[in-house]
Design a protein around this motif. Structure first.
Motif, mmCIF file in Angstrom:
data_model
loop_
_atom_site.group_PDB
_atom_site.id
_atom_site.type_symbol
_atom_site.label_atom_id
_atom_site.label_comp_id
_atom_site.label_asym_id
_atom_site.label_seq_id
_atom_site.Cartn_x
_atom_site.Cartn_y
_atom_site.Cartn_z
ATOM 1 N N VAL A 81 11.040 -0.594 -0.593
ATOM 2 C CA VAL A 81 10.907 0.847 -0.842
ATOM 3 C C VAL A 81 12.157 1.383 -1.536
ATOM 4 O O VAL A 81 12.076 2.182 -2.482
ATOM 5 N N GLN A 82 13.321 0.939 -1.088
ATOM 6 C CA GLN A 82 14.571 1.399 -1.684
ATOM 7 C C GLN A 82 14.742 0.895 -3.110
ATOM 8 O O GLN A 82 15.467 1.497 -3.911
ATOM 9 N N GLY A 83 14.073 -0.202 -3.438
ATOM 10 C CA GLY A 83 14.212 -0.793 -4.763
ATOM 11 C C GLY A 83 13.457 -0.071 -5.849
ATOM 12 O O GLY A 83 13.668 -0.349 -7.038
ATOM 13 N N TYR A 84 12.558 0.842 -5.482
ATOM 14 C CA TYR A 84 11.786 1.614 -6.462
ATOM 15 C C TYR A 84 12.162 3.078 -6.319
ATOM 16 O O TYR A 84 11.905 3.704 -5.291
ATOM 17 N N LYS A 85 12.785 3.630 -7.351
ATOM 18 C CA LYS A 85 13.265 5.002 -7.279
ATOM 19 C C LYS A 85 12.091 5.982 -7.363
ATOM 20 O O LYS A 85 11.197 5.849 -8.189
ATOM 21 N N SER A 86 12.120 6.967 -6.483
ATOM 22 C CA SER A 86 11.091 8.002 -6.444
ATOM 23 C C SER A 86 11.614 9.185 -5.655
ATOM 24 O O SER A 86 12.443 9.023 -4.751
ATOM 25 N N GLN A 87 11.123 10.376 -5.987
ATOM 26 C CA GLN A 87 11.505 11.572 -5.242
ATOM 27 C C GLN A 87 10.612 11.789 -4.028
ATOM 28 O O GLN A 87 10.856 12.707 -3.234
ATOM 29 N N VAL A 88 9.577 10.964 -3.868
ATOM 30 C CA VAL A 88 8.687 11.095 -2.721
ATOM 31 C C VAL A 88 9.333 10.412 -1.513
ATOM 32 O O VAL A 88 9.606 9.213 -1.550
ATOM 33 N N PRO A 89 9.613 11.159 -0.445
ATOM 34 C CA PRO A 89 10.291 10.554 0.712
ATOM 35 C C PRO A 89 9.390 9.564 1.446
ATOM 36 O O PRO A 89 8.202 9.825 1.673
ATOM 37 N N ALA A 100 0.829 -1.210 0.000
ATOM 38 C CA ALA A 100 0.000 0.000 0.000
ATOM 39 C C ALA A 100 0.864 1.260 0.000
ATOM 40 O O ALA A 100 0.520 2.271 -0.629
ATOM 41 N N THR A 101 1.995 1.210 0.691
ATOM 42 C CA THR A 101 2.932 2.341 0.685
ATOM 43 C C THR A 101 3.354 2.674 -0.738
ATOM 44 O O THR A 101 3.329 3.846 -1.154
ATOM 45 N N LEU A 102 3.715 1.660 -1.498
ATOM 46 C CA LEU A 102 4.147 1.879 -2.878
ATOM 47 C C LEU A 102 2.978 2.291 -3.769
ATOM 48 O O LEU A 102 3.153 3.102 -4.691
ATOM 49 N N ALA A 103 1.787 1.751 -3.501
ATOM 50 C CA ALA A 103 0.611 2.159 -4.271
ATOM 51 C C ALA A 103 0.347 3.647 -4.094
ATOM 52 O O ALA A 103 -0.041 4.345 -5.049
ATOM 53 N N MET A 104 0.565 4.161 -2.890
ATOM 54 C CA MET A 104 0.402 5.593 -2.650
ATOM 55 C C MET A 104 1.517 6.392 -3.303
ATOM 56 O O MET A 104 1.271 7.407 -3.965
ATOM 57 N N ARG A 105 2.743 5.938 -3.115
ATOM 58 C CA ARG A 105 3.871 6.701 -3.637
ATOM 59 C C ARG A 105 3.824 6.826 -5.157
ATOM 60 O O ARG A 105 4.224 7.851 -5.724
ATOM 61 N N ASN A 106 3.289 5.810 -5.816
ATOM 62 C CA ASN A 106 3.240 5.815 -7.278
ATOM 63 C C ASN A 106 2.328 6.887 -7.851
ATOM 64 O O ASN A 106 2.413 7.190 -9.049
#
Length: 249
Positions: A104-112, A71-77
């Motif tokens: 989380v570290q495996g998917y690059k994103s600028q969202v902290p 769910a964390t990644l679903a939001m960050r995306n």
């Protein structure tokens, strides 16, 4: 990578211990939840949709009981274009938190994103526009649930939302039996044996005490949520949207 297949309860056990989210569960969790929770991918997709709709600039998004971070990644995306936003995942299982941090570290994103190894009942919550509890409240002692939902409500900004997904039971005993049977058929269709279904049920019944949908709605109403609605249901699993009064979308 194909997730490791869940076979934790595939062999007869002389004594079935209470279920815990330990390292063994971490290794098979993606397979376990997809084969056990009907509609789970649809719930994750919906979390992304609703987060995109309700996330506010300069706010925090929380995933309480984040497990491996789905769910964390679903939001960050979906919030990359929302200014000054932070995502916080919380779980009390060290094994889950360690693996979640790697995901989380495996998917690059600028969202902290920050992952905390803490109890969802005591972790700090503030300035939130979206709070997710994806099959988490059912593991909180029933007498402590009202206070947790009230604390979540207080942490939300006006117009903020709680996304709550839970297994539930029906107050109608005949309907409840039917929903349970349908869920077991779902698990059989996904390759679980009668032994696995039986032993898993015995392991989890003392640690996962589920409410009726009516009790969930009553609790949300008492906390102060202006609107609350089931937006997804499959058998005896439901996802709910609760909105705090304010700038509604």
């Amino acid at each position: 990578m194909t997730p490791k297949r869940d076979a934790i309860f595939s062999e007869p056990l002389t004594a079935v211990a209470d279920f815990v989210f330990d390292a063994n569960v971490v290794e098979v969790f993606p397979d376990m939840i997809n084969r056990s929770v009907p509609g789970y991918p649809s719930i994750l997709h919906g979390i992304g949709q609703l987060t995109k709709r309700y996330a506010q600039p300069q706010s925090r998004l929380y995933d309480l009981g984040c497990s491996l971070g789905a769910a964390t990644l679903a939001m960050r995306n979906v919030v990359a274009t929302v200014n000054d936003i932070e995502i916080i995942g919380v779980d009390n299982s060290p094994a889950m938190v360690k693996r979640c941090q790697l995901h989380v570290q495996g998917y690059k994103s600028q969202v902290p994103v920050t992952i905390r190894c803490e109890d969802v009942q005591t972790t700090e919550l503030s300035n939130a526009s979206v709070i997710v509890m994806n099959f988490t409240l059912q593991f909180v002692p029933p007498e402590q649930r009202d206070a947790l939902i009230q604390r979540i409500y207080s942490a939300l900004k006006p117009g903020g939302i709680l996304l709550l997904a839970e297994k539930f039971h029906s107050s109608d005993t005949a309907m409840d039996a039917t929903l349970i049977d349908l869920h077991h058929e779902f698990k059989r269709a996904n390759g679980y044996s009668e032994l696995e279904i039986s032993q898993k049920r015995a392991a989890i019944e003392n640690v996962m005490r589920i409410d009726t949908l009516e009790r969930h709605h009553e609790r949300l109403q008492q906390a102060g949520f202006a609107h609350h609605q089931v937006w997804f249901q499959c058998y005896n699993f439901a996802a709910m949207l609760a909105v705090k009064a304010g700038t509604e979308q």
